[in-house]
Design a protein around this motif. Sequence first.
Motif: not given
Length: 258
Positions: A164, A181, A213, A249
């Motif tokens: 990600s 994520a 992602a 993330n």
Amino acid sequence: MLPSLFIAHGAPLLAIENNEYTQFLNQLGKNLPRPKAIVIFSAHWESRVQKVSDVEQYSTIYDFGGFPPELYTIQYPAQGNHELSQEIENLFNENEVPFETEMQRGLDHGSWVVLRMLYPNADIPVIAMSVNPILSPEEQYKIGKTLSGLREKDILIIASGGTSHNLRAVNWADSGVDQWALEFEDWLAYHLNHWDLDSLFQYDTLAPNAEYAVPPYGREHFIPLFYAMGAADNAKKAALLHRSFRYGNLTHSVWQFG
């Protein structure tokens, strides 16, 4: 037999940080059997034809901007290995994988950040490899598979990227983990653990939140995963060694294959 590894290299700041992830990578290098050489695919070296380095000694490339001055003083003067470069080229010829030899390029931060944490003395020969995000996942996997026999010769195959890795979505305040994520990473872990190539090769349409992602402009960070998997096709086993998140993330993950 050595495994192949997918290692997230995170943001360049990782090179000068001391945190859970850097500590894990430092220890990983000590826990692995010492390789005779390392073959590393980097998300920061894109090419339409597979590149194979044949370099006597690598320079250090600072392929980023706007970071603290100390990042630009780091050196990782790894040596190459001409015989191993030739062996890789022979394997590509035998398996009809188009390639070109690169005799000048240094190590970008996708390579040296990871290698420096695993092997800080820069005393293991390195062969740097490019990635091609235009290829299909099947073709990327095949390139890795072509090299799978090298693991039996105590050669460590690493693919450096990020599962990600959407720099337009990161939260630099670093507060919490974004649900999208987590959902993407959980889907990925399930299918990697089951070696479900049919689903993984269609991650862009099957995985939840894949568009966040793995954005179209960032595929080069995700696809090193397929090179690492292919290099363990003769074992087809996956294990998640580490997973943590930065900036909401950005995934710091290490997958071991084989």
